[in-house]
Design a protein around this motif. Structure first.
Motif, mmCIF file in Angstrom:
data_model
loop_
_atom_site.group_PDB
_atom_site.id
_atom_site.type_symbol
_atom_site.label_atom_id
_atom_site.label_comp_id
_atom_site.label_asym_id
_atom_site.label_seq_id
_atom_site.Cartn_x
_atom_site.Cartn_y
_atom_site.Cartn_z
ATOM 1 N N SER A 13 7.164 -14.391 4.746
ATOM 2 C CA SER A 13 7.996 -13.799 3.700
ATOM 3 C C SER A 13 7.384 -12.467 3.272
ATOM 4 C CB SER A 13 8.077 -14.735 2.490
ATOM 5 O OG SER A 13 6.813 -14.821 1.860
ATOM 6 N N ARG A 14 8.173 -11.656 2.615
ATOM 7 C CA ARG A 14 7.637 -10.404 2.071
ATOM 8 C C ARG A 14 6.533 -10.695 1.072
ATOM 9 N NH1 ARG A 14 13.594 -8.049 1.551
ATOM 10 N NH2 ARG A 14 13.651 -6.934 3.527
ATOM 11 N N ASP A 15 6.719 -11.754 0.293
ATOM 12 C CA ASP A 15 5.696 -12.128 -0.682
ATOM 13 C C ASP A 15 4.384 -12.481 0.006
ATOM 14 O OD1 ASP A 15 7.299 -11.684 -2.888
ATOM 15 O OD2 ASP A 15 7.923 -13.779 -3.056
ATOM 16 N N ALA A 16 4.456 -13.159 1.140
ATOM 17 C CA ALA A 16 3.235 -13.513 1.878
ATOM 18 C C ALA A 16 2.540 -12.245 2.374
ATOM 19 C CB ALA A 16 3.557 -14.441 3.044
ATOM 20 N N VAL A 17 3.308 -11.292 2.877
ATOM 21 C CA VAL A 17 2.721 -10.029 3.340
ATOM 22 C C VAL A 17 2.059 -9.317 2.162
ATOM 23 C CG1 VAL A 17 3.192 -7.760 4.345
ATOM 24 C CG2 VAL A 17 4.328 -9.789 5.279
ATOM 25 N N ARG A 18 2.732 -9.287 1.030
ATOM 26 C CA ARG A 18 2.141 -8.661 -0.162
ATOM 27 C C ARG A 18 0.863 -9.382 -0.583
ATOM 28 N NH1 ARG A 18 7.699 -8.895 -1.930
ATOM 29 N NH2 ARG A 18 8.654 -6.861 -1.531
ATOM 30 N N PHE A 19 0.872 -10.719 -0.493
ATOM 31 C CA PHE A 19 -0.309 -11.514 -0.824
ATOM 32 C C PHE A 19 -1.468 -11.140 0.091
ATOM 33 C CE2 PHE A 19 -2.779 -15.477 -0.098
ATOM 34 C CZ PHE A 19 -3.320 -15.612 -1.366
ATOM 35 N N TYR A 20 -1.219 -11.079 1.395
ATOM 36 C CA TYR A 20 -2.256 -10.693 2.344
ATOM 37 C C TYR A 20 -2.752 -9.277 2.062
ATOM 38 C CZ TYR A 20 -1.207 -14.818 5.196
ATOM 39 O OH TYR A 20 -1.040 -16.099 5.652
ATOM 40 N N GLU A 21 -1.844 -8.422 1.625
ATOM 41 C CA GLU A 21 -2.225 -7.054 1.302
ATOM 42 C C GLU A 21 -3.152 -7.035 0.074
ATOM 43 O OE1 GLU A 21 -0.040 -2.743 1.118
ATOM 44 O OE2 GLU A 21 0.973 -4.406 0.103
ATOM 45 N N ARG A 22 -2.811 -7.823 -0.943
ATOM 46 C CA ARG A 22 -3.665 -7.901 -2.139
ATOM 47 C C ARG A 22 -5.064 -8.413 -1.792
ATOM 48 N NH1 ARG A 22 1.009 -9.789 -4.577
ATOM 49 N NH2 ARG A 22 0.337 -11.945 -4.422
ATOM 50 N N LEU A 23 -5.146 -9.317 -0.822
ATOM 51 C CA LEU A 23 -6.441 -9.856 -0.398
ATOM 52 C C LEU A 23 -7.221 -8.898 0.504
ATOM 53 C CD1 LEU A 23 -5.575 -13.579 0.411
ATOM 54 C CD2 LEU A 23 -6.681 -12.658 -1.626
ATOM 55 N N GLY A 24 -6.565 -7.832 0.933
ATOM 56 C CA GLY A 24 -7.230 -6.880 1.811
ATOM 57 C C GLY A 24 -7.170 -7.240 3.276
ATOM 58 N N LEU A 25 -6.299 -8.190 3.628
ATOM 59 C CA LEU A 25 -6.176 -8.577 5.035
ATOM 60 C C LEU A 25 -5.300 -7.620 5.829
ATOM 61 C CD1 LEU A 25 -5.854 -12.420 4.607
ATOM 62 C CD2 LEU A 25 -7.693 -11.214 5.778
ATOM 63 N N VAL A 26 -4.367 -6.977 5.170
ATOM 64 C CA VAL A 26 -3.526 -5.956 5.811
ATOM 65 C C VAL A 26 -3.419 -4.773 4.859
ATOM 66 C CG1 VAL A 26 -2.162 -7.600 7.156
ATOM 67 C CG2 VAL A 26 -1.341 -6.876 4.932
ATOM 68 N N SER A 27 -3.122 -3.646 5.421
ATOM 69 C CA SER A 27 -2.892 -2.477 4.582
ATOM 70 C C SER A 27 -1.863 -1.581 5.244
ATOM 71 C CB SER A 27 -4.193 -1.711 4.331
ATOM 72 O OG SER A 27 -4.697 -1.198 5.539
ATOM 73 N N GLY A 28 -1.087 -0.987 4.408
ATOM 74 C CA GLY A 28 -0.088 -0.034 4.869
ATOM 75 C C GLY A 28 -0.155 1.190 3.976
ATOM 76 N N ARG A 29 0.305 2.268 4.505
ATOM 77 C CA ARG A 29 0.326 3.474 3.671
ATOM 78 C C ARG A 29 1.623 3.496 2.879
ATOM 79 N NH1 ARG A 29 3.174 7.948 5.875
ATOM 80 N NH2 ARG A 29 4.156 7.375 7.830
#
Length: 119
Positions: A13-29
């Motif tokens: 889900s988009r929320d899961a991607v955002r969660f991973y982003e908050r944890l520093g597992l993924v990043s986007g510009r």
């Protein structure tokens, strides 16, 4: 790619991607319009993250070891070492659970199962 496409391509889900982003597992510009833009390799990385989770690795472990695995000249060797470490953790936990089970079994039908040596 935008977050919606990344979510669709990874089955998250988009929320899961955002969660991973908050944890520093993924990043986007961030684009000028505020949308996130993730590189193509994020799809492969998120599949790796999900597989690692299914193998019992925590997100903290994945974050801690992720960069070193991506940069390792022989990632198969590095992964094998991580797997061996995880097996040791599992073996320890299984022994602890077996001891707990034995303790509980000894207390069944003792009249007061919370008192040690009750009977």
């Amino acid at each position: 790619m935008r977050i919606g496409e990344l979510a669709a391509r990874t089955g998250l889900s988009r929320d899961a991607v955002r969660f991973y982003e908050r944890l520093g597992l993924v990043s986007g510009r961030r684009l000028e319009n505020g949308y996130r833009d993730f590189p193509e390799e994020t799809v492969t990385w998120l599949h790796y993250v999900r597989t690692a989770q299914s193998l019992g690795f925590t997100l903290a472990e994945i974050r801690r070891h992720g960069e070193e695995l991506l940069d390792a000249p022989d990632s198969a060797e590095a992964l094998s070492a991580l797997f061996a470490d995880k097996i040791r953790v599992i073996d320890t936990r299984m022994a602890e659970l077996a001891a707990l089970r034995a303790e509980l079994s000894e207390r069944v039908d003792t009249g007061c199962p919370l008192r040690a040596g009750a009977g």
